[in-house]
Design a protein around this motif. Structure first.
Motif, PDB file in Angstrom:
ATOM      1  N   GLN A   1     -20.274   1.902 -55.196  1.00  0.00           N
ATOM      2  CA  GLN A   1     -20.381   2.778 -54.026  1.00  0.00           C
ATOM      3  C   GLN A   1     -19.787   2.113 -52.788  1.00  0.00           C
ATOM      4  OE1 GLN A   1     -24.597   3.507 -54.132  1.00  0.00           O
ATOM      5  NE2 GLN A   1     -24.393   5.266 -55.496  1.00  0.00           N
ATOM      6  N   VAL A   2     -20.002   0.821 -52.633  1.00  0.00           N
ATOM      7  CA  VAL A   2     -19.404   0.093 -51.507  1.00  0.00           C
ATOM      8  C   VAL A   2     -17.887   0.080 -51.659  1.00  0.00           C
ATOM      9  CG1 VAL A   2     -19.250  -2.135 -50.307  1.00  0.00           C
ATOM     10  CG2 VAL A   2     -21.477  -1.317 -51.129  1.00  0.00           C
ATOM     11  N   TYR A   3     -17.406  -0.085 -52.893  1.00  0.00           N
ATOM     12  CA  TYR A   3     -15.961  -0.119 -53.139  1.00  0.00           C
ATOM     13  C   TYR A   3     -15.289   1.191 -52.740  1.00  0.00           C
ATOM     14  CZ  TYR A   3     -11.506  -1.253 -55.333  1.00  0.00           C
ATOM     15  OH  TYR A   3     -10.179  -1.519 -55.563  1.00  0.00           O
ATOM     16  N   ALA A   4     -16.024   2.280 -52.734  1.00  0.00           N
ATOM     17  CA  ALA A   4     -15.443   3.567 -52.324  1.00  0.00           C
ATOM     18  C   ALA A   4     -14.854   3.477 -50.918  1.00  0.00           C
ATOM     19  CB  ALA A   4     -16.503   4.670 -52.400  1.00  0.00           C
TER      20      ALA A   4
ATOM     21  N   CYS B   1     -13.252   1.000 -49.837  1.00  0.00           N
ATOM     22  CA  CYS B   1     -12.001   0.255 -49.984  1.00  0.00           C
ATOM     23  C   CYS B   1     -10.887   1.128 -50.574  1.00  0.00           C
ATOM     24  CB  CYS B   1     -12.211  -0.952 -50.903  1.00  0.00           C
ATOM     25  SG  CYS B   1     -13.627  -1.986 -50.470  1.00  0.00           S
ATOM     26  N   ALA B   2     -11.286   2.231 -51.211  1.00  0.00           N
ATOM     27  CA  ALA B   2     -10.362   3.030 -52.010  1.00  0.00           C
ATOM     28  C   ALA B   2      -9.261   3.715 -51.205  1.00  0.00           C
ATOM     29  CB  ALA B   2     -11.138   4.061 -52.822  1.00  0.00           C
ATOM     30  N   ALA B   3      -9.383   3.793 -49.900  1.00  0.00           N
ATOM     31  CA  ALA B   3      -8.297   4.369 -49.112  1.00  0.00           C
ATOM     32  C   ALA B   3      -7.055   3.483 -49.178  1.00  0.00           C
ATOM     33  CB  ALA B   3      -8.740   4.550 -47.664  1.00  0.00           C
ATOM     34  N   CYS B   4      -7.266   2.178 -49.341  1.00  0.00           N
ATOM     35  CA  CYS B   4      -6.146   1.233 -49.348  1.00  0.00           C
ATOM     36  C   CYS B   4      -5.978   0.477 -50.666  1.00  0.00           C
ATOM     37  CB  CYS B   4      -6.325   0.208 -48.230  1.00  0.00           C
ATOM     38  SG  CYS B   4      -6.301   0.935 -46.580  1.00  0.00           S
TER      39      CYS B   4
ATOM     40  N   PRO C   1     -25.028  -8.763 -46.277  1.00  0.00           N
ATOM     41  CA  PRO C   1     -24.854  -9.705 -47.394  1.00  0.00           C
ATOM     42  C   PRO C   1     -25.185  -9.098 -48.762  1.00  0.00           C
ATOM     43  CG  PRO C   1     -26.226 -10.676 -45.664  1.00  0.00           C
ATOM     44  CD  PRO C   1     -25.977  -9.254 -45.282  1.00  0.00           C
ATOM     45  N   LYS C   2     -26.175  -8.226 -48.829  1.00  0.00           N
ATOM     46  CA  LYS C   2     -26.519  -7.597 -50.112  1.00  0.00           C
ATOM     47  C   LYS C   2     -25.408  -6.662 -50.565  1.00  0.00           C
ATOM     48  CE  LYS C   2     -30.173  -5.553 -52.779  1.00  0.00           C
ATOM     49  NZ  LYS C   2     -29.589  -6.090 -53.981  1.00  0.00           N
ATOM     50  N   GLU C   3     -24.869  -5.882 -49.643  1.00  0.00           N
ATOM     51  CA  GLU C   3     -23.750  -5.008 -49.989  1.00  0.00           C
ATOM     52  C   GLU C   3     -22.554  -5.821 -50.468  1.00  0.00           C
ATOM     53  OE1 GLU C   3     -22.703  -2.370 -46.792  1.00  0.00           O
ATOM     54  OE2 GLU C   3     -24.265  -0.943 -47.340  1.00  0.00           O
ATOM     55  N   ARG C   4     -22.268  -6.922 -49.769  1.00  0.00           N
ATOM     56  CA  ARG C   4     -21.155  -7.784 -50.188  1.00  0.00           C
ATOM     57  C   ARG C   4     -21.402  -8.337 -51.585  1.00  0.00           C
ATOM     58  NH1 ARG C   4     -21.549 -10.074 -45.317  1.00  0.00           N
ATOM     59  NH2 ARG C   4     -22.262 -12.077 -46.148  1.00  0.00           N
ATOM     60  N   GLY C   5     -22.620  -8.795 -51.828  1.00  0.00           N
ATOM     61  CA  GLY C   5     -22.949  -9.342 -53.145  1.00  0.00           C
ATOM     62  C   GLY C   5     -22.802  -8.312 -54.247  1.00  0.00           C
ATOM     63  N   ASP C   6     -23.266  -7.098 -53.991  1.00  0.00           N
ATOM     64  CA  ASP C   6     -23.138  -6.027 -54.980  1.00  0.00           C
ATOM     65  C   ASP C   6     -21.667  -5.671 -55.195  1.00  0.00           C
ATOM     66  OD1 ASP C   6     -25.909  -5.970 -55.192  1.00  0.00           O
ATOM     67  OD2 ASP C   6     -26.143  -4.186 -53.930  1.00  0.00           O
ATOM     68  N   LEU C   7     -20.903  -5.617 -54.114  1.00  0.00           N
ATOM     69  CA  LEU C   7     -19.472  -5.322 -54.212  1.00  0.00           C
ATOM     70  C   LEU C   7     -18.765  -6.399 -55.032  1.00  0.00           C
ATOM     71  CD1 LEU C   7     -16.826  -3.878 -53.504  1.00  0.00           C
ATOM     72  CD2 LEU C   7     -16.872  -5.084 -51.303  1.00  0.00           C
ATOM     73  N   ILE C   8     -19.048  -7.640 -54.754  1.00  0.00           N
ATOM     74  CA  ILE C   8     -18.402  -8.745 -55.471  1.00  0.00           C
ATOM     75  C   ILE C   8     -18.790  -8.722 -56.943  1.00  0.00           C
ATOM     76  CG2 ILE C   8     -18.319 -11.269 -55.666  1.00  0.00           C
ATOM     77  CD1 ILE C   8     -18.557 -11.239 -52.507  1.00  0.00           C
TER      78      ILE C   8
END
Length: 134
Positions: free
Chosen positions: A33-36, A38-41, A110-117
């Motif tokens: 969901q966080v990656y969404a 990023c999906a524009a680029c 930080p939690k969102e970053r961790g989940d994204l990674i």
């Protein structure tokens, strides 16, 4: 400590660390969901305005196959992407690599970053969820 005990302790430590590192399904879903954002680029499978993420882990920054629009700063950064370098970069891209062309404010939580990674680690493995484009 006997060799047998040392080997058993080493094996148990490895199993514990591997289990601790394995993200749960909920974390992977949140990461997707966080990656969404990023999906524009970016995409996993191919280059867009930004480079593809297939094969990201272990790749040197500025070297995605077929992507030519890297900033000089990114090409010169000598970053090799792993969980630690991604965490630092995604927190504040312009601070981590001054002069980067990635004009994104970053993922501050930080939690969102961790989940994204964690999600990126799974989704960007060549031969499983992605194929490198040329």
């Amino acid at each position: 400590m006997s060799a047998r005990r040392a080997a058993a302790a080493l094996a148990l430590g490895w199993i514990a660390s591997a289990a601790a590192a394995a993200p749960d399904a909920a974390a992977l879903q949140r990461g997707e969901q966080v990656y969404a954002r990023c999906a524009a680029c970016h995409s996993i499978e191919g280059n867009r305005t930004g480079p593809q993420h297939c094969g990201l882990f272990g790749r040197r920054a500025g070297t995605a196959p077929g992507f030519q629009m890297y900033s000089k700063a990114m090409r010169a950064s000598n970053i090799v992407w792993d969980a630690r370098t991604l965490d630092r970069f995604l927190q504040d891209p312009m601070k981590a690599v001054p002069g980067t062309a990635m004009g994104y404010a970053g993922v501050k939580d930080p939690k969102e970053r961790g989940d994204l990674i964690a999600w990126l680690h799974e989704a960007s493995r060549p031969g499983t969820n992605c194929k490198l484009s040329q």
